[in-house]
Design an enzyme around this catalytic site. Structure first.
Site, mmCIF file in Angstrom:
data_model
loop_
_atom_site.group_PDB
_atom_site.id
_atom_site.type_symbol
_atom_site.label_atom_id
_atom_site.label_comp_id
_atom_site.label_asym_id
_atom_site.label_seq_id
_atom_site.Cartn_x
_atom_site.Cartn_y
_atom_site.Cartn_z
ATOM 1 N N GLU A 179 0.828 -1.216 0.000
ATOM 2 C CA GLU A 179 0.000 0.000 0.000
ATOM 3 C C GLU A 179 0.861 1.265 0.000
ATOM 4 O OE1 GLU A 179 -3.557 0.098 2.382
ATOM 5 O OE2 GLU A 179 -3.552 -2.083 2.545
ATOM 6 N N SER A 227 7.602 2.816 2.264
ATOM 7 C CA SER A 227 7.955 3.965 3.098
ATOM 8 C C SER A 227 8.500 5.116 2.262
ATOM 9 C CB SER A 227 8.985 3.553 4.155
ATOM 10 O OG SER A 227 8.418 2.671 5.099
#
Length: 381
Positions: free
Chosen positions: A353, A356
């Site tokens: 999703e 980082s």
């Protein structure tokens, strides 16, 4: 403010969910086949009334569910989240017929949903999707691959993102709801570090028509991003749940483990590490709650806050679990130990999703956009 303090009912509900996860859901998770959809577990989430809340509650409620379930049973948390991720586009952008077909089944735990965005050459760069939707009469034929798709190939339907306008980047993507039994759609499971149901999909001329369209043609990227904006803070909540479980295990262990003539908790080096872990976990929790509350209030800065919440929480959880393993020593590396399990689980949320690095890019983009807007409003200096 809800992001700084939960009310007594919310706290009680979270405690009940942690208990349910440990006593009712964990045995189902342990009985499942690693790397495959656990349908009894999904059904139990429906029977407990948790799956319907994916479509009737806000982002903060979703975060509380995910954190509480993750604390007691990460597999239950993941099963819940994947149902929401795969079916939310139907809930938010689907037609009445699509909602009637799929949402009751998903809510009951009878149908398994999946979100099919990533591809072999387009993971974090979602605008680089290559799965083609070639025109075919009043519909399209899908040609290409998807990879690292949660619940594949065992899902009952997929929210699929395909390219309808070549060379248009994110502006040429369209979303479709595709039943798993469509001719030409096949898949294979993938063996991953953490044994979740993840696989690849192959589309060999899979037919989709107007009834399968989610939202508007060439506007599917918006469907994907609005879904991710909702779920990103709750990925952070998943991470916070794992961090809290690791922290609590570490507190219990260091309070009774003797070494070097004393109890570990009496060593300043240990006490300071534990204090730092607890502080970072609480900070991550507050940022997650703040982002979820901002989403529920419909504030304009949700992309930035959601990215910040996912970034801080997932990076924090990685640190907390790693330090917890170090403080436990070799026992934490034994197969079946809670921390061995969490150590494998905690790595993936820093990637899926939006990795980082992508979250940092979103944050910086939103910050500079805000700066430019303020400059325009202020006028020439």
């Amino acid at each position: 403010m809800p992001e700084f303090a939960l009310d007594p009912k919310e706290l009680q509900w979270c405690a009940e969910l942690r208990e349910l996860a440990a006593t009712r859901l964990r045995p189902l998770a342990e009985a499942g086949e690693p790397g495959r959809v656990n349908r009894p577990l999904v059904a139990a989430l429906g029977e407990l009334g948790l799956l319907p809340r994916l479509f009737t509650s806000g982002s903060l409620d979703l975060c509380l569910m995910r954190e509480s379930l993750a604390y007691g049973c990460t597999e239950a948390e993941t099963a819940l989240a994947l149902q929401g991720l795969g079916a939310h586009p139907v809930h938010a952008h689907g037609t009445d017929a699509q909602r009637a077909r799929w949402l009751p089944e998903v809510s009951a735990g009878r149908a398994v949903a999946a979100f099919a965005l990533s591809e072999p050459g387009a993971g974090s760069d979602a605008g680089a999707l290559a799965l083609e939707a070639r025109p075919d009469g009043d519909g399209w034929r899908l040609h290409g691959e998807k990879c690292w798709i949660s619940n594949a190939p065992g899902a009952d339907f997929y929210t699929v993102f395909a390219r309808t306008a070549p060379g248009a980047g994110s502006r040429g993507v369209t979303a479709f709801v595709v039943p798993a039994d469509r001719p030409g759609l096949t898949g294979e499971p993938l063996a991953m570090l953490s044994p979740h149901p993840i696989g690849s999909l192959a589309f060999d001329g899979v037919r989709v028509g107007p009834d399968d369209l989610l939202g508007e043609v060439d506007r599917g990227f918006r469907v994907a991003m609005t879904t991710l904006n909702l779920f990103r803070p709750s990925v952070g909540a998943f991470a916070v749940g794992m961090a809290q479980a690791a922290l609590d295990a570490t507190l219990a262990h260091t309070a009774q483990r003797t070494a070097f003539g004393g109890v570990l908790k009496d060593l300043q080096a240990v006490r300071h590490q534990v204090a730092d872990l607890a502080t970072r976990t609480e900070a991550a929790r507050l940022l997650v709650h703040a982002a979820a509350a901002a989403y529920d209030r419909g504030e304009a800065d949700v992309p930035r806050r959601a990215a910040m919440a996912k970034l801080l929480a997932t990076e924090t959880a990685q640190q907390v679990v790693d330090t917890a393993v170090q403080l436990h020593g070799a026992r934490a590396l034994q197969r079946g130990h809670l921390l061995e399990h969490l150590y494998r689980e905690v790595r993936a949320p820093r990637i899926y999703e939006g990795a980082s690095e992508v979250q940092r890019e979103i944050i910086a983009k939103e910050l500079y956009k805000s700066l430019d807007q303020h400059a325009e409003e202020a006028g020439p200096v």
